[in-house]
Motif scaffolding. Sequence first.
Motif, PDB file in Angstrom:
ATOM      1  N   THR A 408     -19.591 -80.212 -49.984  1.00  0.00           N
ATOM      2  CA  THR A 408     -19.031 -80.856 -50.747  1.00  0.00           C
ATOM      3  C   THR A 408     -17.730 -80.204 -51.495  1.00  0.00           C
ATOM      4  O   THR A 408     -16.856 -80.451 -51.917  1.00  0.00           O
ATOM      5  CB  THR A 408     -19.923 -81.088 -52.095  1.00  0.00           C
ATOM      6  N   ALA A 409     -18.203 -78.788 -51.637  1.00  0.00           N
ATOM      7  CA  ALA A 409     -17.020 -77.830 -52.218  1.00  0.00           C
ATOM      8  C   ALA A 409     -16.003 -77.786 -51.307  1.00  0.00           C
ATOM      9  O   ALA A 409     -14.887 -77.842 -51.705  1.00  0.00           O
ATOM     10  CB  ALA A 409     -17.851 -76.459 -52.467  1.00  0.00           C
ATOM     11  N   ALA A 430     -16.137 -86.286 -58.096  1.00  0.00           N
ATOM     12  CA  ALA A 430     -17.225 -85.551 -57.415  1.00  0.00           C
ATOM     13  C   ALA A 430     -17.968 -86.434 -56.413  1.00  0.00           C
ATOM     14  O   ALA A 430     -18.468 -85.857 -55.506  1.00  0.00           O
ATOM     15  CB  ALA A 430     -17.924 -85.312 -58.642  1.00  0.00           C
ATOM     16  N   ARG A 431     -17.995 -87.407 -56.889  1.00  0.00           N
ATOM     17  CA  ARG A 431     -18.652 -88.660 -55.717  1.00  0.00           C
ATOM     18  C   ARG A 431     -17.863 -88.608 -54.503  1.00  0.00           C
ATOM     19  O   ARG A 431     -18.517 -88.863 -53.443  1.00  0.00           O
ATOM     20  CB  ARG A 431     -18.801 -90.147 -56.359  1.00  0.00           C
ATOM     21  N   VAL A 438     -20.452 -85.098 -47.061  1.00  0.00           N
ATOM     22  CA  VAL A 438     -21.596 -85.677 -46.167  1.00  0.00           C
ATOM     23  C   VAL A 438     -20.963 -86.386 -44.831  1.00  0.00           C
ATOM     24  O   VAL A 438     -21.569 -85.810 -43.554  1.00  0.00           O
ATOM     25  CB  VAL A 438     -22.593 -86.423 -46.837  1.00  0.00           C
ATOM     26  N   ALA A 439     -19.717 -87.024 -44.879  1.00  0.00           N
ATOM     27  CA  ALA A 439     -19.307 -87.545 -43.761  1.00  0.00           C
ATOM     28  C   ALA A 439     -18.774 -86.481 -42.704  1.00  0.00           C
ATOM     29  O   ALA A 439     -19.113 -86.714 -41.577  1.00  0.00           O
ATOM     30  CB  ALA A 439     -17.961 -88.485 -44.185  1.00  0.00           C
ATOM     31  N   ALA A 440     -18.383 -85.391 -43.120  1.00  0.00           N
ATOM     32  CA  ALA A 440     -17.685 -84.394 -42.253  1.00  0.00           C
ATOM     33  C   ALA A 440     -18.928 -83.737 -41.525  1.00  0.00           C
ATOM     34  O   ALA A 440     -18.926 -83.685 -40.327  1.00  0.00           O
ATOM     35  CB  ALA A 440     -17.130 -83.308 -43.311  1.00  0.00           C
ATOM     36  N   ILE A 441     -20.123 -83.444 -42.288  1.00  0.00           N
ATOM     37  CA  ILE A 441     -21.253 -82.863 -41.592  1.00  0.00           C
ATOM     38  C   ILE A 441     -21.670 -84.148 -40.511  1.00  0.00           C
ATOM     39  O   ILE A 441     -22.214 -83.640 -39.427  1.00  0.00           O
ATOM     40  CB  ILE A 441     -22.435 -82.549 -42.592  1.00  0.00           C
ATOM     41  N   LYS A 442     -21.938 -85.246 -40.892  1.00  0.00           N
ATOM     42  CA  LYS A 442     -22.635 -85.858 -40.177  1.00  0.00           C
ATOM     43  C   LYS A 442     -21.935 -86.419 -38.800  1.00  0.00           C
ATOM     44  O   LYS A 442     -22.316 -86.444 -37.751  1.00  0.00           O
ATOM     45  CB  LYS A 442     -22.908 -87.495 -40.722  1.00  0.00           C
ATOM     46  N   PHE A 461     -14.470 -79.490 -39.599  1.00  0.00           N
ATOM     47  CA  PHE A 461     -15.390 -80.603 -39.992  1.00  0.00           C
ATOM     48  C   PHE A 461     -14.798 -81.474 -40.953  1.00  0.00           C
ATOM     49  O   PHE A 461     -14.589 -82.777 -40.906  1.00  0.00           O
ATOM     50  CB  PHE A 461     -16.678 -80.359 -40.265  1.00  0.00           C
ATOM     51  N   THR A 462     -13.958 -80.789 -42.179  1.00  0.00           N
ATOM     52  CA  THR A 462     -13.669 -81.350 -43.531  1.00  0.00           C
ATOM     53  C   THR A 462     -12.106 -81.678 -43.376  1.00  0.00           C
ATOM     54  O   THR A 462     -11.912 -82.440 -44.075  1.00  0.00           O
ATOM     55  CB  THR A 462     -13.815 -80.594 -44.375  1.00  0.00           C
ATOM     56  N   ARG A 463     -11.505 -81.560 -42.011  1.00  0.00           N
ATOM     57  CA  ARG A 463      -9.994 -81.800 -42.104  1.00  0.00           C
ATOM     58  C   ARG A 463      -9.782 -83.345 -42.190  1.00  0.00           C
ATOM     59  O   ARG A 463     -10.697 -84.177 -41.564  1.00  0.00           O
ATOM     60  CB  ARG A 463      -9.419 -81.301 -40.635  1.00  0.00           C
TER      61      ARG A 463
END
Length: 587
Positions: A408-409, A430-431, A438-442, A461-463
């Motif tokens: 999230t950070a 924040a949401r 979470v989308a990045a990880i999944k 993953f978060t790009r």
Amino acid sequence: MSSLLAELSATAGAAFAAEGLAPELGQIQVSDRPDLAQFQCNGALAAAKLAKANPRAIAEKIAARLRQSPLVAEAAIAGPGFINLKLTDGALEERLQRVAAAPESALPGNGKGKRAIVDFGGPNIAKPMHVGHLRSSIIGDCLQRLLRANGWTVTSDVHLGDWGLPMGQLIAELAASRPTLPYFDAADRSPYPDESPVTMDDLEVLYPKAAAACKEDPARLEAARLATAELQAGRPGYRALWEHFHDATAVGLKREFASLGVVFDEWKGESDADPLIPAMIERLKEQGFAHMDEGALIVPVAEESDTKEVPPLILLKSDGAVLYGTTDLATIIDRIQSHDPNLILYVVDQRQHNHFEQVFRAAKKTGLSGKAELEHIGYGTVNGPDGKPFKTRAGGVMKLYDLIAMATAEADKRLAEAGLAADYPPEERARIAKAVGVAAIKFADLVNNRVSNYIFDLERFTRFEGKTGPYLQYAAVRIKSILKKAQAEGHAAGAPFIRSEEERQLALQLLAMPEALTLAENRRAPNLICDYVFTLAQGFSRFYTEHHILSESDAALRAARLGLSALTLAQIERMLALLGIEVPDRM
Ligand code: ARG
């Protein structure tokens, strides 16, 4: 509604049949050469081999019949006898409209009338979840969503690890450190206190201590073994204490699963199978499947054709304690009795493959699993940049909760870099950051072939560019914003029509969804859903780059393009939902 490909195959099958050939030869596939054709049929080659005839001549006859179909714009013969097909835009438009009118009807109903159980998550009492459980949770959740979408009746079960030696280790640890607690008296001193003597946080400290003590001290290990056997035999004080371990852990676990967006139908565990074990053992002994061997009760499962040794399944240890395989076997009985499933999937680390091989063999051999197919859905490990299983900076096991906070950070940072969600209210932002994290990880997990290991790299993953969860979320949000603007300007979406190659390609991609979902189901392969939705988003992006939508002055064209956009959005959102990924309203 049958899929476009199925309709085409049926049409080609009828053409073969009309030539006195087997209709199965009419199987159509997406073209290997998209520059030449949309679809192809290779059946004339096979037919020619069977009939010892000229393949091009057969292909010519089939093509002539195919040209009669309102679906087909062009049927050309290529090479030794391939039939290359292009469809009419009218046929594509008509099918897009059908999907738009009834989106559910486009889903393949492979599982209609069938029941499946998906066993996944599998965290253990008194231990926080770690990245291994993360993979099980993400993959298992995707499979339960996919099977449901494809028409199966699914029951998911978390199957808590709550009945093995770790329980005895904890009891022995508390007996040593807090001997005045009322639980250790062999006599039944119920009622025991309602209040738990330990919290989840206490357990997280206690469990590693308990495990370490058992490693160092053989006497402690013996005490833990005894406590495990006595707990399983129903000693009231231990049972009461165990209930507290169980409840304290469940609260924390439920919170973690909720933050991942993962929901189970059943919250059962190994212990729930315990009452079924005595009768199971009696039956297996009576029927000659189980016998004593060096003090233990075993079921041999080796087979003639084995190339390596497959050890027997141990039902009871010499002290009477049951093992992981015993509870798994008895759990099958419970599942058959309560759900009569056609299929049970076990989404568990690939390293447990031998365990499941033993359990499945024992279940089949003894007839316990009835008609149910049992399948281990294994997966690889999550590694750190060093290629070794992922750890925290301090070298400990990374907990799920911390992982989500980290992601999230990182997502928050990415949003700031991209100038997204900048002036939104803090709670909304924040949401969004949490949803992106979470989308990045999944997505990064699901996009891999599940048996491969992968390297955990949050930065990648978060790009928002590349094949990532955030890219796809953003692609969907961008379409949402176009549609919202259109609405604000009073432009309604209409039936899509096809005037350009980008529109045609996008239409073909949209209509290929049933095959993508069927293949993903058959191979138990979430990565195929990832591939499909990524290609779809890229197809939309090409369409969007080449066409005016809101700024199109021809009202009919604008409405049609809005319609195509709305349809694409719905499909991207549906695919992301299968991956357990949420799309924010705006970003
Ligand atoms: N609790 C196990 C673990 O942490 C996973 C359980 C998997 N499911 C099963 N039916 N064995 O490794």
